[in-house]
Design an enzyme around this catalytic site. Structure first.
Site, PDB file in Angstrom:
ATOM      1  N   ASP A 176       0.826  -1.215   0.000  1.00  0.00           N
ATOM      2  CA  ASP A 176       0.000   0.000   0.000  1.00  0.00           C
ATOM      3  C   ASP A 176       0.853   1.255   0.000  1.00  0.00           C
ATOM      4  O   ASP A 176       2.081   1.195   0.184  1.00  0.00           O
ATOM      5  CB  ASP A 176      -0.969  -0.013   1.195  1.00  0.00           C
ATOM      6  CG  ASP A 176      -0.306  -0.388   2.517  1.00  0.00           C
ATOM      7  OD1 ASP A 176       0.937  -0.385   2.590  1.00  0.00           O
ATOM      8  OD2 ASP A 176      -1.036  -0.676   3.469  1.00  0.00           O
ATOM      9  N   ASN A 200      -7.880  -3.318  14.268  1.00  0.00           N
ATOM     10  CA  ASN A 200      -9.254  -3.607  13.812  1.00  0.00           C
ATOM     11  C   ASN A 200      -9.275  -4.745  12.784  1.00  0.00           C
ATOM     12  O   ASN A 200     -10.300  -4.989  12.160  1.00  0.00           O
ATOM     13  CB  ASN A 200      -9.898  -2.345  13.232  1.00  0.00           C
ATOM     14  CG  ASN A 200      -9.157  -1.824  12.005  1.00  0.00           C
ATOM     15  OD1 ASN A 200      -8.181  -2.435  11.550  1.00  0.00           O
ATOM     16  ND2 ASN A 200      -9.618  -0.711  11.459  1.00  0.00           N
ATOM     17  N   HIS A 257      -7.415  -4.900  10.030  1.00  0.00           N
ATOM     18  CA  HIS A 257      -7.089  -4.559   8.633  1.00  0.00           C
ATOM     19  C   HIS A 257      -5.786  -5.216   8.197  1.00  0.00           C
ATOM     20  O   HIS A 257      -4.884  -5.445   9.004  1.00  0.00           O
ATOM     21  CB  HIS A 257      -7.108  -3.043   8.379  1.00  0.00           C
ATOM     22  CG  HIS A 257      -5.967  -2.259   8.932  1.00  0.00           C
ATOM     23  ND1 HIS A 257      -6.080  -0.949   9.306  1.00  0.00           N
ATOM     24  CD2 HIS A 257      -4.675  -2.578   9.164  1.00  0.00           C
ATOM     25  CE1 HIS A 257      -4.922  -0.501   9.729  1.00  0.00           C
ATOM     26  NE2 HIS A 257      -4.053  -1.474   9.662  1.00  0.00           N
ATOM     27  N   GLU A 292      -9.795  -1.993   5.338  1.00  0.00           N
ATOM     28  CA  GLU A 292     -10.460  -1.791   6.619  1.00  0.00           C
ATOM     29  C   GLU A 292     -11.650  -2.754   6.734  1.00  0.00           C
ATOM     30  O   GLU A 292     -12.060  -3.361   5.734  1.00  0.00           O
ATOM     31  CB  GLU A 292     -10.943  -0.340   6.708  1.00  0.00           C
ATOM     32  CG  GLU A 292      -9.833   0.695   6.559  1.00  0.00           C
ATOM     33  CD  GLU A 292      -8.940   0.831   7.796  1.00  0.00           C
ATOM     34  OE1 GLU A 292      -8.943  -0.070   8.661  1.00  0.00           O
ATOM     35  OE2 GLU A 292      -8.226   1.844   7.896  1.00  0.00           O
TER      36      GLU A 292
HETATM   37  P1  PGA Z   1       2.092  -1.789  12.796  1.00  0.00           P
HETATM   38  O1  PGA Z   1       0.924  -1.642  11.734  1.00  0.00           O
HETATM   39  O2  PGA Z   1       3.046  -2.769  12.240  1.00  0.00           O
HETATM   40  O3  PGA Z   1       2.715  -0.409  12.888  1.00  0.00           O
HETATM   41  O4  PGA Z   1       1.461  -2.251  14.073  1.00  0.00           O
HETATM   42  C1  PGA Z   1       0.358  -2.799  11.220  1.00  0.00           C
HETATM   43  C2  PGA Z   1      -0.830  -2.453  10.344  1.00  0.00           C
HETATM   44  O5  PGA Z   1      -1.544  -1.498  10.666  1.00  0.00           O
HETATM   45  O6  PGA Z   1      -1.042  -3.149   9.353  1.00  0.00           O
END
Ligand code: PGA
Length: 239
Positions: free
Chosen positions: A66, A134, A136, A141
């Site tokens: 992304d 959450n 994702h 999302e």
């Molecule tokens: P993080 O983010 O590795 O900073 O916890 C993971 C994500 O949101 O996919």
């Protein structure tokens, strides 16, 4: 699903060993990379293995999950910049064979071409994923259709708040992103998901043991035949 639990250091080393094996068997593998704080230890291990001559990225093609809309690759919060700083600049990968969705040239058509480019490269051999609180994966999302391909998304307030720690203020966090879709991720031949820390424990439980539902995007991984989940003891504490 194969679940690997250990200390942060142990799981980074075990996941890195997985890449060492793959790249020695298949030097021209297509790798799907992720950003965020979670993969940093793993990227550190991959850099060490590369410097030690134990694996090479010289023939690898990579696709990132992304990118924020509106940030170009020189912005220090863009995911292109993150990949250059935390992996690509330190290993023997050919930069021209590393792909991150464009955050500037953004349209549904352009996004869909990303899936085409992945197909043309032969498909992703190993897709690396983090997971949001959450559920994702990438910027997919909750309630993203399982059939989605690479697309433009509006970020939830929660995700913007969580990510605002990297920006001067929440107002500077982009409102949109381009992300591989759930189907794009599921098309990978194998998937490695890494989660660290206590805050991820509830969503890891839902992902692994809960219902398969678009409400928890990562739960779709239960339907994939080749998934490895690397957890530190805290992230695994509710399993
Ligand atoms: P993080 O983010 O590795 O900073 O916890 C993971 C994500 O949101 O996919």
């Amino acid at each position: 699903m194969k679940i690997v639990v250990g200390t942060r250091e142990e799981i980074a080393k075990k996941a890195a060993a997985r890449y060492e094996k793959l790249l020695n068997e298949r030097p021209n593998a297509v790798l799907g990379f992720a950003t965020g704080s979670t993969p940093l230890d793993l990227y550190g291990e991959l850099i060490n293995l590369n410097k030690a001559g134990r694996l090479s990225f010289a023939e690898v093609t990579s696709f990132n999950l992304d990118e924020y809309v509106g940030l170009d690759g020189t912005h220090d919060q863009s995911y292109r910049y993150f990949m250059n700083e935390n992996l690509f600049n330190h290993v023997d990968i050919r930069k021209e064979c590393t792909f991150v969705p464009s955050g500037l040239d953004v349209s549904d058509e352009k996004a869909a071409q990303y899936d085409e480019a992945i197909k043309a490269a032969g498909g992703i051999d190993v897709q690396l994923l983090g997971i949001g609180n959450n559920g994702h994966i990438g910027f997919n999302e909750p309630n993203t259709p399982f059939g989605s391909i690479t697309h433009v998304v509006e970020l939830t307030q929660n995700t913007r708040e969580v990510n605002s720690r990297f920006f001067a203020s929440i107002d500077e966090v982009p409102t949109h992103a381009v992300t591989m879709g759930i189907k794009t991720v599921m098309n990978a031949k194998s998937i490695i998901l890494v989660a660290l820390g206590k805050a991820k424990a509830p969503i890891i439980r839902e992902t692994v043991l809960g219902e398969v539902t678009p409400k928890v995007p990562a739960s779709v991984l239960q339907l994939h035949p080749e998934v490895e989940i690397y957890l530190d003891y805290e992230a695994a504490s509710l399993l």
